[in-house]
Structures are given as structure tokens and as C-alpha cells.
Design a protein around this motif. Structure first.
Motif, PDB file in Angstrom:
ATOM      1  N   PHE A 155       0.831  -1.210   0.000  1.00 37.59           N
ATOM      2  CA  PHE A 155       0.000   0.000   0.000  1.00 37.59           C
ATOM      3  C   PHE A 155       0.860   1.253   0.000  1.00 37.59           C
ATOM      4  CE2 PHE A 155      -2.089   3.334   2.505  1.00 37.59           C
ATOM      5  CZ  PHE A 155      -3.166   3.593   1.670  1.00 37.59           C
ATOM      6  N   THR A 156       1.847   1.296   0.924  1.00 41.20           N
ATOM      7  CA  THR A 156       2.690   2.499   0.999  1.00 41.20           C
ATOM      8  C   THR A 156       3.522   2.663  -0.268  1.00 41.20           C
ATOM      9  OG1 THR A 156       4.372   1.235   2.209  1.00 41.20           O
ATOM     10  CG2 THR A 156       2.805   2.526   3.512  1.00 41.20           C
ATOM     11  N   THR A 157       4.009   1.554  -0.830  1.00 43.05           N
ATOM     12  CA  THR A 157       4.793   1.645  -2.066  1.00 43.05           C
ATOM     13  C   THR A 157       3.932   2.137  -3.212  1.00 43.05           C
ATOM     14  OG1 THR A 157       6.193  -0.169  -1.307  1.00 43.05           O
ATOM     15  CG2 THR A 157       6.260   0.363  -3.650  1.00 43.05           C
ATOM     16  N   ARG A 158       2.730   1.588  -3.347  1.00 46.99           N
ATOM     17  CA  ARG A 158       1.840   2.049  -4.416  1.00 46.99           C
ATOM     18  C   ARG A 158       1.477   3.513  -4.229  1.00 46.99           C
ATOM     19  NH1 ARG A 158      -0.137  -3.034  -3.612  1.00 46.99           N
ATOM     20  NH2 ARG A 158      -1.776  -2.325  -2.217  1.00 46.99           N
ATOM     21  N   LYS A 159       1.280   3.911  -2.976  1.00 52.36           N
ATOM     22  CA  LYS A 159       0.931   5.308  -2.702  1.00 52.36           C
ATOM     23  C   LYS A 159       2.084   6.232  -3.088  1.00 52.36           C
ATOM     24  CE  LYS A 159      -1.016   8.088   1.021  1.00 52.36           C
ATOM     25  NZ  LYS A 159      -1.373   8.084   2.427  1.00 52.36           N
ATOM     26  N   SER A 160       3.303   5.871  -2.695  1.00 51.62           N
ATOM     27  CA  SER A 160       4.451   6.724  -3.046  1.00 51.62           C
ATOM     28  C   SER A 160       4.700   6.691  -4.550  1.00 51.62           C
ATOM     29  CB  SER A 160       5.701   6.284  -2.287  1.00 51.62           C
ATOM     30  OG  SER A 160       6.108   4.997  -2.714  1.00 51.62           O
ATOM     31  N   GLN A 161       4.533   5.531  -5.196  1.00 53.38           N
ATOM     32  CA  GLN A 161       4.707   5.452  -6.648  1.00 53.38           C
ATOM     33  C   GLN A 161       3.664   6.301  -7.354  1.00 53.38           C
ATOM     34  OE1 GLN A 161       7.008   4.053  -8.619  1.00 53.38           O
ATOM     35  NE2 GLN A 161       8.162   3.560  -6.769  1.00 53.38           N
ATOM     36  N   LEU A 162       2.433   6.279  -6.839  1.00 53.85           N
ATOM     37  CA  LEU A 162       1.380   7.099  -7.432  1.00 53.85           C
ATOM     38  C   LEU A 162       1.717   8.582  -7.283  1.00 53.85           C
ATOM     39  CD1 LEU A 162      -1.390   7.142  -8.786  1.00 53.85           C
ATOM     40  CD2 LEU A 162      -2.410   7.187  -6.510  1.00 53.85           C
ATOM     41  N   ARG A 163       2.240   8.964  -6.121  1.00 48.82           N
ATOM     42  CA  ARG A 163       2.627  10.352  -5.900  1.00 48.82           C
ATOM     43  C   ARG A 163       3.748  10.753  -6.859  1.00 48.82           C
ATOM     44  NH1 ARG A 163       4.336  10.763  -0.282  1.00 48.82           N
ATOM     45  NH2 ARG A 163       2.712   9.249  -0.016  1.00 48.82           N
ATOM     46  N   LEU A 164       4.743   9.872  -7.010  1.00 46.46           N
ATOM     47  CA  LEU A 164       5.843  10.154  -7.943  1.00 46.46           C
ATOM     48  C   LEU A 164       5.338  10.225  -9.379  1.00 46.46           C
ATOM     49  CD1 LEU A 164       8.671   7.892  -6.497  1.00 46.46           C
ATOM     50  CD2 LEU A 164       8.535  10.372  -6.414  1.00 46.46           C
ATOM     51  N   HIS A 165       4.442   9.315  -9.729  1.00 50.36           N
ATOM     52  CA  HIS A 165       3.886   9.310 -11.089  1.00 50.36           C
ATOM     53  C   HIS A 165       3.108  10.589 -11.352  1.00 50.36           C
ATOM     54  CE1 HIS A 165       0.963   8.217 -14.238  1.00 50.36           C
ATOM     55  NE2 HIS A 165       2.003   7.580 -14.747  1.00 50.36           N
ATOM     56  N   ASP A 166       2.302  11.012 -10.368  1.00 49.88           N
ATOM     57  CA  ASP A 166       1.543  12.260 -10.524  1.00 49.88           C
ATOM     58  C   ASP A 166       2.481  13.455 -10.673  1.00 49.88           C
ATOM     59  OD1 ASP A 166      -0.794  10.862 -10.381  1.00 49.88           O
ATOM     60  OD2 ASP A 166      -1.229  11.377  -8.294  1.00 49.88           O
ATOM     61  N   ALA A 167       3.559  13.462  -9.881  1.00 50.95           N
ATOM     62  CA  ALA A 167       4.518  14.567  -9.973  1.00 50.95           C
ATOM     63  C   ALA A 167       5.199  14.571 -11.338  1.00 50.95           C
ATOM     64  CB  ALA A 167       5.561  14.456  -8.856  1.00 50.95           C
ATOM     65  N   ALA A 168       5.597  13.385 -11.815  1.00 50.61           N
ATOM     66  CA  ALA A 168       6.241  13.304 -13.134  1.00 50.61           C
ATOM     67  C   ALA A 168       5.268  13.724 -14.230  1.00 50.61           C
ATOM     68  CB  ALA A 168       6.739  11.881 -13.380  1.00 50.61           C
ATOM     69  N   THR A 169       4.007  13.330 -14.101  1.00 52.75           N
ATOM     70  CA  THR A 169       3.000  13.720 -15.086  1.00 52.75           C
ATOM     71  C   THR A 169       2.816  15.229 -15.085  1.00 52.75           C
ATOM     72  OG1 THR A 169       1.875  11.613 -14.748  1.00 52.75           O
ATOM     73  CG2 THR A 169       0.603  13.364 -15.786  1.00 52.75           C
ATOM     74  N   GLU A 170       2.789  15.819 -13.903  1.00 48.77           N
ATOM     75  CA  GLU A 170       2.623  17.278 -13.793  1.00 48.77           C
ATOM     76  C   GLU A 170       3.803  18.012 -14.425  1.00 48.77           C
ATOM     77  OE1 GLU A 170       0.541  20.641 -12.857  1.00 48.77           O
ATOM     78  OE2 GLU A 170      -0.120  18.587 -12.557  1.00 48.77           O
TER      79      GLU A 170
END
Length: 159
Positions: free
Chosen positions: A57-72
Motif C-alpha cells: 500500500f505504501t509503495t503504491r501510494k508513493s509510486q502514485l505520488r511520484l507518477h503524478d509529480a512526473a505527469t505534472e
């Protein structure tokens, strides 16, 4: 002989009872140990499962945050590049339009000047040779009309 047999049987029965109790204690200890080990393994498996779920869960959450930041970041970069290209294209289009307008204006001015000169020549030819003052007035009138035309074009271009 009966008393000896009774003592012997009693002694054997007590020894047998002690042996049976010892064996029962050993068996119970092993059974309890196996139950405790089984429960411990179940607890460890449950703990490992909880840890695995939490880490996922924490890994997916941090990966999602990183992915959102990279997308932005990518979105901002592409938008900046697109806006820069659009500004460049607008600037080029404006230059092309200005060149076309300038070419058309020069052509029309040349035509109008030639027409004014032809009219002036005709006027002078048909009316005869007048005095120099009349000629100069006509030239000044033609120049005035032409300059007024150029100024009006400039003012219209500024609007």
C-alpha cells in the motif's frame, strides 16, 4: 511369598505408573510445544501478511505520488514548449502578413502615383502650357494627396 509378590506387584505398578506419568508428561510437552510452534507460525504468517499488505500500500501510494509529480512536470514542460512554438508561429505569420501587406501597398502606391502622374501629364498636355505656378500647384496637390494617403494607411495599420 504372597507378601513378596504383593510388594513386587506394588513396586512394579508404581514404577509403571511413574513411567506412564513421565511418558505422558513428555508427550504433553511435545504436543504443547507443537501447538505453540503451530500458533507461532500462524501468528508470524499473519504478521508477514499484514506487513506485506502495508508495504504494498505504501509503495503504491508513493509510486502514485511520484507518477503524478512526473505527469505534472511533463504536462508543464509540454505546455511551455507548445506555447513557445505557438508564439514563434504567430510571430512568423505576422511577419508574412506584414510582408504581403507591404508588397500590396507598394504596388498600389506605385499604381496610384503612376495614375496621378499620367493625370498630371494629361492635364498639362491638354490644357496647354501654363505658367510655372500652376504646374507647381498641381505637383503640390498630387504630393499632398499622396502623403495624406500614406499617412492614413499608417494610422489604419496602427489601429
Amino acid at each position: 511369598a504372597v507378601a513378596i509378590q504383593r510388594c513386587w506387584r506394588g513396586c512394579r505398578a508404581r514404577w509403571h505408573l511413574r513411567t506412564m506419568v513421565t511418558v505422558a508428561v513428555v508427550l504433553q510437552r511435545h504436543a504443547r510445544r507443537r501447538c505453540c510452534i503451530f500458533r507461532l507460525r500462524q501468528w508470524v504468517a499473519a504478521i508477514v501478511l499484514c506487513q506485506r499488505v502495508h508495504r504494498g500500500f505504501t509503495t503504491r501510494k508513493s509510486q502514485l505520488r511520484l507518477h503524478d509529480a512526473a505527469t505534472e512536470i511533463a504536462r508543464a514542460w509540454r505546455g511551455g514548449v507548445a506555447r513557445s512554438e505557438l508564439r514563434h508561429m504567430v510571430r512568423r505569420a505576422t511577419q508574412v502578413q506584414a510582408a504581403l501587406r507591404k508588397h500590396g501597398t507598394r504596388r498600389r502606391v506605385r499604381q496610384r502615383v503612376a495614375a496621378a502622374q499620367a493625370i498630371l501629364r494629361c492635364y498639362l498636355r491638354h490644357r496647354g502650357r501654363r505658367r510655372r505656378a500652376a504646374y507647381l500647384r498641381a505637383v503640390c496637390t498630387a504630393q499632398r494627396l499622396f502623403r495624406g494617403h500614406v499617412d492614413r494607411r499608417k494610422i489604419r495599420g496602427l489601429e
